[in-house]
Design a protein around this motif. Sequence first.
Motif, PDB file in Angstrom:
ATOM      1  N   THR A 175      19.202  16.255  32.759  1.00  0.00           N
ATOM      2  CA  THR A 175      18.988  14.865  33.174  1.00  0.00           C
ATOM      3  C   THR A 175      19.291  14.684  34.650  1.00  0.00           C
ATOM      4  O   THR A 175      18.515  14.062  35.391  1.00  0.00           O
ATOM      5  N   ASN A 176      20.440  15.231  35.066  1.00  0.00           N
ATOM      6  CA  ASN A 176      20.795  15.136  36.485  1.00  0.00           C
ATOM      7  C   ASN A 176      19.778  15.867  37.362  1.00  0.00           C
ATOM      8  O   ASN A 176      19.387  15.385  38.428  1.00  0.00           O
ATOM      9  N   PHE A 177      19.374  17.047  36.853  1.00  0.00           N
ATOM     10  CA  PHE A 177      18.378  17.817  37.605  1.00  0.00           C
ATOM     11  C   PHE A 177      17.071  17.037  37.723  1.00  0.00           C
ATOM     12  O   PHE A 177      16.442  17.001  38.794  1.00  0.00           O
ATOM     13  N   TYR A 178      16.689  16.387  36.622  1.00  0.00           N
ATOM     14  CA  TYR A 178      15.456  15.587  36.640  1.00  0.00           C
ATOM     15  C   TYR A 178      15.576  14.428  37.626  1.00  0.00           C
ATOM     16  O   TYR A 178      14.643  14.143  38.383  1.00  0.00           O
ATOM     17  N   LEU A 179      16.768  13.777  37.628  1.00  0.00           N
ATOM     18  CA  LEU A 179      16.963  12.663  38.565  1.00  0.00           C
ATOM     19  C   LEU A 179      16.914  13.145  40.008  1.00  0.00           C
ATOM     20  O   LEU A 179      16.283  12.522  40.868  1.00  0.00           O
ATOM     21  N   TYR A 180      17.614  14.257  40.250  1.00  0.00           N
ATOM     22  CA  TYR A 180      17.595  14.797  41.608  1.00  0.00           C
ATOM     23  C   TYR A 180      16.184  15.197  42.040  1.00  0.00           C
ATOM     24  O   TYR A 180      15.746  14.892  43.156  1.00  0.00           O
ATOM     25  N   MET A 181      15.487  15.896  41.136  1.00  0.00           N
ATOM     26  CA  MET A 181      14.133  16.349  41.470  1.00  0.00           C
ATOM     27  C   MET A 181      13.181  15.163  41.632  1.00  0.00           C
ATOM     28  O   MET A 181      12.312  15.164  42.501  1.00  0.00           O
ATOM     29  N   THR A 182      13.359  14.139  40.764  1.00  0.00           N
ATOM     30  CA  THR A 182      12.510  12.952  40.881  1.00  0.00           C
ATOM     31  C   THR A 182      12.739  12.248  42.213  1.00  0.00           C
ATOM     32  O   THR A 182      11.788  11.843  42.903  1.00  0.00           O
ATOM     33  N   THR A 183      14.040  12.125  42.570  1.00  0.00           N
ATOM     34  CA  THR A 183      14.362  11.495  43.855  1.00  0.00           C
ATOM     35  C   THR A 183      13.802  12.305  45.020  1.00  0.00           C
ATOM     36  O   THR A 183      13.197  11.749  45.948  1.00  0.00           O
ATOM     37  N   ALA A 184      14.008  13.635  44.944  1.00  0.00           N
ATOM     38  CA  ALA A 184      13.488  14.492  46.011  1.00  0.00           C
ATOM     39  C   ALA A 184      11.970  14.434  46.080  1.00  0.00           C
ATOM     40  O   ALA A 184      11.374  14.356  47.169  1.00  0.00           O
ATOM     41  N   ALA A 185      11.330  14.472  44.889  1.00  0.00           N
ATOM     42  CA  ALA A 185       9.869  14.406  44.859  1.00  0.00           C
ATOM     43  C   ALA A 185       9.368  13.073  45.403  1.00  0.00           C
ATOM     44  O   ALA A 185       8.343  13.008  46.109  1.00  0.00           O
TER      45      ALA A 185
END
Length: 440
Positions: free
Chosen positions: A130-140
């Motif tokens: 979940t955290n990885f998805y949030l980080y990746m979503t924010t970065a993307a």
Amino acid sequence: MLHSVQKSLSEIDTKLTINSVESLFEKISVSTVSKGLQTVGNYPFLDDLKARGINIRVFDTDGQLLYETQKSYTTFIKNPDTYLRETTLNNLDAFVAGSPIMSQEGSNLMGYVQIVFRLNDYHKIRSHNTNFYLYMTTAAFILSIAAGYGIAFYFFRPIKQMVDTMNEIEEDTLSETRIKISNSKDEFTDLSVHINGLLDKMALYVSQQKQFVEDVSHELRTPTAIVEGHLKLLNRWGKEDPQILDESLSASLTEIQRMKTLVQEMLDLSRAEQVEIHYKNEVTPILNVVLHTFHNFKMLYPDFVFNLDNDLKREVYVNIYRNHFEQILVILMDNAVKYSTDRHEIHLSISESMSYVQIAIQDFGEGMSQEDQQKIFARFYRVDKARSRNKGGNGLGLSIAKELLEGYKGDITVESVLGHGSIFRIQLPILKDYVPEEEL
């Protein structure tokens, strides 16, 4: 998730053999009586299971809790069969498995074991994902904004250049600023090329208009000054002298006639630029008009020799207003007469080539240099201004002829040798399918 539980149960089953469970159960029973569950011996694998979120609970045959690796509030239900069910602990998913503990002989029920799988690894992985998805979503999202801005800047850069160029030209109409043409072969490049071409034409028209106004002002200044001078002379004392009065009136009338002619030519030139709008449906018989003009000039200039070479075997019709075609012929014939020198001879020829009718007018007079031939169709341009003024020319005749011919999809060219004369050639497209009304 179920696979992980089954794998954990398998590991537990491997380590927690019947003997060890019996031994554990006996120690738990003894500890319960003697020490109140304070110790049950050293089983290292229990710590490993506890770290993985697996809790082992041991119950006696009456369902009383004898031992648990860590505090758990899971409900225990005596069940003679092995079971596996899903539950919730602290709002987190978990699995509970239970099984009866039989003696080594398999005949006596010793108690029950319950295994609570809190799914620690699963929740860690899910939290990490979940955290990885949030980080990746924010970065993307940030990268998408940056990439979108970059792409938009790249693709809209030509438009910005166009706007900047237009703003600069709006401030200075004669500015030579143009849009930079990129090496890419796309629609923006084509548009930039066309806009630059349009700006070049606009600059040319503005320059021509400016030059036209300057030339007109210059041309009108001379006759106006002459008329003003004669009127001042008459106003002071000349009106008392009949001879001076006659000379001043004659000179003034001559200059006024020159101004009248100049104004009429400028009006003709203005109308020549609008022939496609006002005269697009006009039709003229070419041979008839050429013969009519030829005979008129023979009558007007009896001391000239006019020769006509007619190669047409029939009448041809052209999309042009008759008065305009006559005006073109008169301009060219009149120039041929005015600029003839010792040899008073004019050749007029008419022929048909492909889908065009061609007319050539040749004189044997002064001729022109190569430089003059390139400028002869410019407004107010005269080869020799002094001699042209004496002959009544304003330098607009050939400009009018060229504008008229181009308005009717025609063309005019000149060939000349200085001191040997000139040949002007005009051509107009023939209406092949036209039938006169009198033949219908």
